[in-house]
Design a protein around this motif. Structure first.
Motif, PDB file in Angstrom:
ATOM      1  N   ASP A  61      20.296  -9.269 -10.139  1.00  0.00           N
ATOM      2  CA  ASP A  61      19.659 -10.386  -9.429  1.00  0.00           C
ATOM      3  C   ASP A  61      18.148 -10.383  -9.638  1.00  0.00           C
ATOM      4  O   ASP A  61      17.494 -11.420  -9.516  1.00  0.00           O
ATOM      5  CB  ASP A  61      19.976 -10.308  -7.927  1.00  0.00           C
ATOM      6  CG  ASP A  61      21.293 -10.985  -7.589  1.00  0.00           C
ATOM      7  OD1 ASP A  61      21.875 -11.631  -8.482  1.00  0.00           O
ATOM      8  OD2 ASP A  61      21.750 -10.852  -6.443  1.00  0.00           O
ATOM      9  N   GLN A  62      17.575  -9.222  -9.948  1.00  0.00           N
ATOM     10  CA  GLN A  62      16.146  -9.137 -10.232  1.00  0.00           C
ATOM     11  C   GLN A  62      15.821  -9.649 -11.634  1.00  0.00           C
ATOM     12  O   GLN A  62      14.676  -9.995 -11.921  1.00  0.00           O
ATOM     13  CB  GLN A  62      15.682  -7.683 -10.120  1.00  0.00           C
ATOM     14  CG  GLN A  62      15.752  -7.102  -8.732  1.00  0.00           C
ATOM     15  CD  GLN A  62      14.659  -7.645  -7.838  1.00  0.00           C
ATOM     16  OE1 GLN A  62      13.547  -7.905  -8.289  1.00  0.00           O
ATOM     17  NE2 GLN A  62      14.961  -7.825  -6.565  1.00  0.00           N
ATOM     18  N   LEU A  63      16.824  -9.692 -12.514  1.00  0.00           N
ATOM     19  CA  LEU A  63      16.573  -9.943 -13.929  1.00  0.00           C
ATOM     20  C   LEU A  63      17.131 -11.256 -14.442  1.00  0.00           C
ATOM     21  O   LEU A  63      16.755 -11.699 -15.529  1.00  0.00           O
ATOM     22  CB  LEU A  63      17.182  -8.799 -14.770  1.00  0.00           C
ATOM     23  CG  LEU A  63      16.701  -7.390 -14.434  1.00  0.00           C
ATOM     24  CD1 LEU A  63      17.499  -6.369 -15.243  1.00  0.00           C
ATOM     25  CD2 LEU A  63      15.216  -7.249 -14.713  1.00  0.00           C
ATOM     26  N   HIS A  64      18.024 -11.883 -13.716  1.00  0.00           N
ATOM     27  CA  HIS A  64      18.765 -13.028 -14.234  1.00  0.00           C
ATOM     28  C   HIS A  64      18.293 -14.346 -13.630  1.00  0.00           C
ATOM     29  O   HIS A  64      18.029 -14.432 -12.428  1.00  0.00           O
ATOM     30  CB  HIS A  64      20.264 -12.852 -13.941  1.00  0.00           C
ATOM     31  CG  HIS A  64      21.132 -13.820 -14.671  1.00  0.00           C
ATOM     32  ND1 HIS A  64      21.528 -13.628 -15.974  1.00  0.00           N
ATOM     33  CD2 HIS A  64      21.670 -15.007 -14.296  1.00  0.00           C
ATOM     34  CE1 HIS A  64      22.279 -14.637 -16.360  1.00  0.00           C
ATOM     35  NE2 HIS A  64      22.373 -15.493 -15.362  1.00  0.00           N
ATOM     36  N   ASP A  65      18.200 -15.371 -14.474  1.00  0.00           N
ATOM     37  CA  ASP A  65      17.901 -16.730 -14.024  1.00  0.00           C
ATOM     38  C   ASP A  65      19.223 -17.493 -13.961  1.00  0.00           C
ATOM     39  O   ASP A  65      19.730 -17.972 -14.971  1.00  0.00           O
ATOM     40  CB  ASP A  65      16.937 -17.404 -14.997  1.00  0.00           C
ATOM     41  CG  ASP A  65      16.583 -18.833 -14.592  1.00  0.00           C
ATOM     42  OD1 ASP A  65      17.172 -19.330 -13.601  1.00  0.00           O
ATOM     43  OD2 ASP A  65      15.744 -19.445 -15.261  1.00  0.00           O
ATOM     44  N   TYR A  66      19.785 -17.576 -12.764  1.00  0.00           N
ATOM     45  CA  TYR A  66      21.118 -18.168 -12.618  1.00  0.00           C
ATOM     46  C   TYR A  66      21.140 -19.662 -12.893  1.00  0.00           C
ATOM     47  O   TYR A  66      22.181 -20.209 -13.233  1.00  0.00           O
ATOM     48  CB  TYR A  66      21.660 -17.889 -11.210  1.00  0.00           C
ATOM     49  CG  TYR A  66      22.139 -16.470 -11.037  1.00  0.00           C
ATOM     50  CD1 TYR A  66      23.442 -16.117 -11.340  1.00  0.00           C
ATOM     51  CD2 TYR A  66      21.281 -15.473 -10.589  1.00  0.00           C
ATOM     52  CE1 TYR A  66      23.893 -14.812 -11.188  1.00  0.00           C
ATOM     53  CE2 TYR A  66      21.706 -14.172 -10.438  1.00  0.00           C
ATOM     54  CZ  TYR A  66      23.018 -13.845 -10.739  1.00  0.00           C
ATOM     55  OH  TYR A  66      23.454 -12.550 -10.602  1.00  0.00           O
ATOM     56  N   ARG A  67      19.997 -20.340 -12.751  1.00  0.00           N
ATOM     57  CA  ARG A  67      19.981 -21.777 -13.034  1.00  0.00           C
ATOM     58  C   ARG A  67      19.845 -22.045 -14.520  1.00  0.00           C
ATOM     59  O   ARG A  67      20.121 -23.146 -14.983  1.00  0.00           O
ATOM     60  CB  ARG A  67      18.856 -22.451 -12.258  1.00  0.00           C
ATOM     61  CG  ARG A  67      19.033 -22.338 -10.746  1.00  0.00           C
ATOM     62  CD  ARG A  67      18.425 -23.490  -9.995  1.00  0.00           C
ATOM     63  NE  ARG A  67      17.011 -23.693 -10.327  1.00  0.00           N
ATOM     64  CZ  ARG A  67      16.278 -24.680  -9.833  1.00  0.00           C
ATOM     65  NH1 ARG A  67      16.823 -25.553  -9.005  1.00  0.00           N
ATOM     66  NH2 ARG A  67      15.012 -24.803 -10.155  1.00  0.00           N
ATOM     67  N   SER A  68      19.423 -21.047 -15.284  1.00  0.00           N
ATOM     68  CA  SER A  68      19.352 -21.183 -16.730  1.00  0.00           C
ATOM     69  C   SER A  68      20.692 -20.831 -17.371  1.00  0.00           C
ATOM     70  O   SER A  68      21.166 -21.517 -18.273  1.00  0.00           O
ATOM     71  CB  SER A  68      18.252 -20.283 -17.292  1.00  0.00           C
ATOM     72  OG  SER A  68      18.258 -20.293 -18.702  1.00  0.00           O
ATOM     73  N   ARG A  69      21.283 -19.740 -16.908  1.00  0.00           N
ATOM     74  CA  ARG A  69      22.605 -19.324 -17.392  1.00  0.00           C
ATOM     75  C   ARG A  69      23.513 -19.171 -16.180  1.00  0.00           C
ATOM     76  O   ARG A  69      23.531 -18.144 -15.515  1.00  0.00           O
ATOM     77  CB  ARG A  69      22.505 -17.999 -18.163  1.00  0.00           C
ATOM     78  CG  ARG A  69      21.858 -18.141 -19.526  1.00  0.00           C
ATOM     79  CD  ARG A  69      21.924 -16.838 -20.298  1.00  0.00           C
ATOM     80  NE  ARG A  69      20.995 -15.848 -19.763  1.00  0.00           N
ATOM     81  CZ  ARG A  69      20.956 -14.583 -20.167  1.00  0.00           C
ATOM     82  NH1 ARG A  69      21.808 -14.148 -21.066  1.00  0.00           N
ATOM     83  NH2 ARG A  69      20.066 -13.744 -19.668  1.00  0.00           N
ATOM     84  N   ARG A  70      24.246 -20.218 -15.919  1.00  0.00           N
ATOM     85  CA  ARG A  70      25.084 -20.241 -14.723  1.00  0.00           C
ATOM     86  C   ARG A  70      26.418 -19.554 -14.982  1.00  0.00           C
ATOM     87  O   ARG A  70      27.033 -19.746 -16.034  1.00  0.00           O
ATOM     88  CB  ARG A  70      25.340 -21.676 -14.272  1.00  0.00           C
ATOM     89  CG  ARG A  70      24.071 -22.418 -13.863  1.00  0.00           C
ATOM     90  CD  ARG A  70      24.347 -23.877 -13.561  1.00  0.00           C
ATOM     91  NE  ARG A  70      23.110 -24.586 -13.252  1.00  0.00           N
ATOM     92  CZ  ARG A  70      22.661 -24.794 -12.016  1.00  0.00           C
ATOM     93  NH1 ARG A  70      23.355 -24.339 -10.986  1.00  0.00           N
ATOM     94  NH2 ARG A  70      21.521 -25.434 -11.815  1.00  0.00           N
ATOM     95  N   PRO A  71      26.905 -18.746 -14.029  1.00  0.00           N
ATOM     96  CA  PRO A  71      28.218 -18.129 -14.198  1.00  0.00           C
ATOM     97  C   PRO A  71      29.324 -19.177 -14.140  1.00  0.00           C
ATOM     98  O   PRO A  71      29.201 -20.189 -13.443  1.00  0.00           O
ATOM     99  CB  PRO A  71      28.311 -17.165 -13.011  1.00  0.00           C
ATOM    100  CG  PRO A  71      27.382 -17.732 -11.992  1.00  0.00           C
ATOM    101  CD  PRO A  71      26.264 -18.378 -12.754  1.00  0.00           C
ATOM    102  N   GLN A  72      30.379 -18.954 -14.886  1.00  0.00           N
ATOM    103  CA  GLN A  72      31.518 -19.862 -14.868  1.00  0.00           C
ATOM    104  C   GLN A  72      32.392 -19.594 -13.644  1.00  0.00           C
ATOM    105  O   GLN A  72      32.652 -18.441 -13.297  1.00  0.00           O
ATOM    106  CB  GLN A  72      32.359 -19.709 -16.137  1.00  0.00           C
ATOM    107  CG  GLN A  72      31.665 -20.212 -17.392  1.00  0.00           C
ATOM    108  CD  GLN A  72      32.575 -20.205 -18.596  1.00  0.00           C
ATOM    109  OE1 GLN A  72      33.554 -19.483 -18.643  1.00  0.00           O
ATOM    110  NE2 GLN A  72      32.248 -21.010 -19.591  1.00  0.00           N
TER     111      GLN A  72
END
Length: 304
Positions: A61-72
């Motif tokens: 969660d500190q490293l990931h941009d969820y709005r750029s690469r959204r989980p399926q």
């Protein structure tokens, strides 16, 4: 910089089992240019074919941009039934001869690159890692009917003397794996990597011959006993399937023939027509656009 040590959690018993082994650290991350999904195939092959234990988990969660690469996520009728979550993890893997090494796999960090590099170098210091190794694929104008070319790179340039002369000096967007190698060199640690030249017309899919080629280079560079196993079978199946496609595709056949001629001329004369920075940049941009716009599993380049 925030404390790099707070970015990961260690399984202490696994850590202690590595004391005195001076393991190699192999890092194979997804998310940047990886034509033929070379890094993903290789990490999956190693984790599935060898014994692996979780050594460390990163706070993604500190490293990931969820709005750029959204989980399926899967919605079925009236409920969410599954979530494909992201995880950046470091495993202790044991090769076929019983020698342990480390494997970092998962998505490339979107943020805090310097902190993540510092965290990994902290781990490398703590376990006295002997060297760091990475691999990826890049789209190139080469035919699948010829041996896969591999470009090597290292923090000690004298260790790389047999590169195919297809690319000279070029400026490209950085990747986390490249930064980690660079930071390793600054810290006095040996690090190297191998780039498979994947036929550009197959780049969006999975290209097993590329993954097999870099596996062999990693074996040679590290001395690790990494059997090719199913990866070799997939590579043979891929080439067999492509042979049929070339025969039946009126556009693919002439393209492959032209690339064969260029490849053979380069190999025989040693004087390639080196692509310019603009040409390489255009090829990378085209590849990234294909990745964003197409389903890789449905493309021509997917052969499993």
């Amino acid at each position: 910089m925030m404390d790099p040590g707070a970015l990961y959690t260690v399984e202490q018993d696994v850590w202690e089992s590595l004391t005195g082994t001076r393991p190699v650290l192999v890092h194979l991350l997804e998310g940047y240019v990886d034509a033929g999904q070379v890094a993903r195939q290789l990490s999956e092959h190693l984790l599935e074919s060898l014994d692996a234990e979780l050594l460390a988990t990163f706070d993604h969660d500190q490293l990931h941009d969820y709005r750029s690469r959204r989980p399926q996520m899967v919605f079925d009728t009236n409920t969410w039934t599954s979530l494909t979550d992201y995880r950046l993890a470091l495993h202790k893997v044991t090769d076929a001869s019983g020698r342990p090494f480390l494997l970092l796999s998962g998505p490339e960090p979107d943020t805090q690159w310097n902190r993540a590099c510092a965290a990994l170098l902290q781990i490398a210091d703590g376990l006295d890692v002997s060297q760091l190794v990475t691999a990826q694929g890049v789209p190139m104008g080469v035919p699948h009917t010829r041996p896969v070319l591999v470009t090597g790179h290292a923090t000690d340039p004298e260790l790389v003397t047999d590169n195919p002369v297809w690319i000279d000096r070029v400026v490209v967007p950085g990747s986390f794996a490249s930064m980690l190698e660079y930071r390793s060199g600054q810290a006095g640690r040996l690090a190297c990597g191998f780039v498979a030249h994947v036929p550009h017309y197959l780049a969006p899919g999975t290209y097993a011959p590329g993954a097999l080629a870099v596996l062999e280079r990693i074996r040679a560079a590290t001395g690790l006993d990494l059997p090719p196993g199913e990866l070799a079978t997939l590579a043979l199946q891929t080439l067999s399937q492509l042979e049929g496609e070339v025969d039946s595709d009126g556009e693919l056949g002439p393209l492959v023939q032209a690339l064969e001629q260029q490849y053979d001329e380069v190999q025989s004369t040693g004087r390639p027509s080196v692509p310019s920075a603009d040409e390489i940049g255009a090829a990378v941009e085209q590849f990234l656009a294909q990745q964003e716009g197409d389903d890789p599993e449905g493309s021509r380049g997917t052969h499993q």
